[in-house]
Design a protein around this motif. Structure first.
Motif, PDB file in Angstrom:
ATOM      1  N   HIS A 212       0.865  -1.171   0.000  1.00 50.04           N
ATOM      2  CA  HIS A 212       0.000   0.000   0.000  1.00 50.04           C
ATOM      3  C   HIS A 212       0.909   1.229   0.000  1.00 50.04           C
ATOM      4  O   HIS A 212       2.058   1.162   0.447  1.00 50.04           O
ATOM      5  N   ALA A 213       0.404   2.347  -0.500  1.00 53.90           N
ATOM      6  CA  ALA A 213       1.226   3.553  -0.547  1.00 53.90           C
ATOM      7  C   ALA A 213       0.359   4.793  -0.518  1.00 53.90           C
ATOM      8  O   ALA A 213      -0.791   4.776  -0.989  1.00 53.90           O
ATOM      9  N   LEU A 214       0.908   5.853   0.035  1.00 50.01           N
ATOM     10  CA  LEU A 214       0.288   7.174  -0.053  1.00 50.01           C
ATOM     11  C   LEU A 214       1.395   8.209  -0.096  1.00 50.01           C
ATOM     12  O   LEU A 214       2.543   7.940   0.223  1.00 50.01           O
ATOM     13  N   LEU A 215       1.019   9.415  -0.489  1.00 52.36           N
ATOM     14  CA  LEU A 215       1.998  10.475  -0.703  1.00 52.36           C
ATOM     15  C   LEU A 215       1.744  11.676   0.206  1.00 52.36           C
ATOM     16  O   LEU A 215       0.593  12.011   0.503  1.00 52.36           O
ATOM     17  N   LEU A 216       2.834  12.308   0.624  1.00 51.70           N
ATOM     18  CA  LEU A 216       2.741  13.562   1.351  1.00 51.70           C
ATOM     19  C   LEU A 216       3.036  14.712   0.400  1.00 51.70           C
ATOM     20  O   LEU A 216       3.950  14.637  -0.422  1.00 51.70           O
ATOM     21  N   ASP A 217       2.270  15.773   0.532  1.00 56.25           N
ATOM     22  CA  ASP A 217       2.512  17.002  -0.235  1.00 56.25           C
ATOM     23  C   ASP A 217       2.667  18.129   0.782  1.00 56.25           C
ATOM     24  O   ASP A 217       1.777  18.946   0.969  1.00 56.25           O
ATOM     25  N   GLU A 222       2.782  21.577  -7.408  1.00 58.40           N
ATOM     26  CA  GLU A 222       1.872  21.483  -8.548  1.00 58.40           C
ATOM     27  C   GLU A 222       1.631  20.031  -8.949  1.00 58.40           C
ATOM     28  O   GLU A 222       0.561  19.678  -9.440  1.00 58.40           O
ATOM     29  N   ALA A 223       2.622  19.196  -8.731  1.00 62.93           N
ATOM     30  CA  ALA A 223       2.513  17.791  -9.127  1.00 62.93           C
ATOM     31  C   ALA A 223       1.437  17.045  -8.355  1.00 62.93           C
ATOM     32  O   ALA A 223       0.918  16.023  -8.830  1.00 62.93           O
ATOM     33  N   ALA A 224       1.080  17.537  -7.178  1.00 61.79           N
ATOM     34  CA  ALA A 224       0.111  16.828  -6.338  1.00 61.79           C
ATOM     35  C   ALA A 224      -1.238  16.658  -7.031  1.00 61.79           C
ATOM     36  O   ALA A 224      -1.932  15.657  -6.821  1.00 61.79           O
ATOM     37  N   LYS A 225      -1.617  17.617  -7.841  1.00 63.61           N
ATOM     38  CA  LYS A 225      -2.884  17.499  -8.577  1.00 63.61           C
ATOM     39  C   LYS A 225      -2.851  16.296  -9.501  1.00 63.61           C
ATOM     40  O   LYS A 225      -3.812  15.516  -9.579  1.00 63.61           O
ATOM     41  N   ASP A 226      -1.719  16.097 -10.182  1.00 64.11           N
ATOM     42  CA  ASP A 226      -1.572  14.934 -11.061  1.00 64.11           C
ATOM     43  C   ASP A 226      -1.580  13.642 -10.261  1.00 64.11           C
ATOM     44  O   ASP A 226      -2.111  12.624 -10.715  1.00 64.11           O
ATOM     45  N   TRP A 227      -0.971  13.670  -9.088  1.00 59.76           N
ATOM     46  CA  TRP A 227      -0.953  12.471  -8.247  1.00 59.76           C
ATOM     47  C   TRP A 227      -2.375  12.047  -7.887  1.00 59.76           C
ATOM     48  O   TRP A 227      -2.711  10.863  -7.967  1.00 59.76           O
ATOM     49  N   ARG A 228      -3.185  13.027  -7.507  1.00 61.23           N
ATOM     50  CA  ARG A 228      -4.572  12.711  -7.128  1.00 61.23           C
ATOM     51  C   ARG A 228      -5.356  12.194  -8.324  1.00 61.23           C
ATOM     52  O   ARG A 228      -6.138  11.246  -8.210  1.00 61.23           O
ATOM     53  N   GLU A 229      -5.131  12.817  -9.469  1.00 56.98           N
ATOM     54  CA  GLU A 229      -5.843  12.376 -10.670  1.00 56.98           C
ATOM     55  C   GLU A 229      -5.428  10.966 -11.068  1.00 56.98           C
ATOM     56  O   GLU A 229      -6.203  10.236 -11.690  1.00 56.98           O
TER      57      GLU A 229
END
Length: 252
Positions: A212-217, A222-229
């Motif tokens: 499992h994985a998740l990301l911290l912003d 700006e890249a975080a929007k792409d990560w969510r998408e």
């Protein structure tokens, strides 16, 4: 079933996730030059020079020269090239003085700060009975000197996988497989959550082996929007990670 109830281990990236640089690396290079009596170099040029030099060295001698050249020799070449690419070429004696200061600085706690939520999160995870590991593209001084100096010693985590000590670096999925081995107790990938700040180096390779994985912003990139998408769970800090895990909203 909630994810937290299924987890046996959490692995965490280090730089950008648990700790951060104070200022930019170029600042410290310039301060070292000033300290030995040189005219202060241009901070921006040196910082850009460092990025070019570091990229070159990482391509030629990955993992900080693992098994190819000593760590200090790797950094000496990188630092010299940083200045040269910025337009500063010092004689050997002068450069040696500058380099010694830079190498000592980055082998200490001085250029780093620990995010306020890092220690509380690591302690919470261990109190929950989870094995805690660090997975980082860093050299041996992180484990041996820097993290202990910052108060992030073995009392806060159980094992570390550092690229400069292993000869494998993110985004190579093998570094995550090695983390599973270090965790022990026949822990399966689906029983591990990895937390990092890079889609390419943290999220994708960890997921590729079944973790499992998740990301911290932390810095509202700006890249975080792409990560969510792309479907990644993206959170602002480790407080939010803890709250989400305790809420049982993350399912497996």
């Amino acid at each position: 079933m909630s994810l937290l109830s299924k987890l046996r281990c959490i692995t965490v990236d280090v730089t950008g996730t648990l700790i951060a640089y104070k200022g930019e690396l170029g600042d410290y290079y310039c301060m070292a030059a000033k300290a030995v009596g040189l005219h202060c170099p241009d901070y921006t040029r040196v910082h850009e020079g460092f990025k070019l030099a570091y990229t070159d060295m990482a391509q030629k001698y990955p993992c900080f020269g693992f098994s190819k050249m000593p760590n200090i020799a790797w950094w000496k070449t990188c630092v010299r090239d940083s200045f040269v690419k910025a337009g500063y070429d010092y004689d050997e004696e002068t450069f040696e003085k500058v380099f010694r200061r830079i190498y000592a600085t980055f082998g200490s706690a001085a250029p780093y700060s620990v995010f306020q939520d890092s220690r509380p999160f690591l302690r919470w995870a261990r109190e929950k009975g989870l094995i805690v590991g660090l997975v980082s593209n860093a050299e041996y001084r992180y484990q041996e000197v820097i993290l202990p100096a910052l108060g992030l010693n073995k009392g806060e985590w159980d094992f570390g996988v550092f690229s400069g000590m292993e000869g494998i670096e993110k985004p190579d999925p093998r570094i995550y497989k090695l983390a599973l081995e270090r965790a022990g107790n026949n822990i399966a990938p689906e029983e591990v959550l990895h937390i990092g700040d890079s889609m390419r180096k943290d999220y994708v390779p960890a997921k590729s082996i079944g973790m499992h994985a998740l990301l911290l912003d932390r810095f509202e990139t700006e890249a975080a929007k792409d990560w969510r998408e792309a479907g990644a769970v993206v959170l602002p800090d480790l407080v939010a990670v803890q709250q989400l895990l305790e809420s049982d909203k993350l399912k497996c």
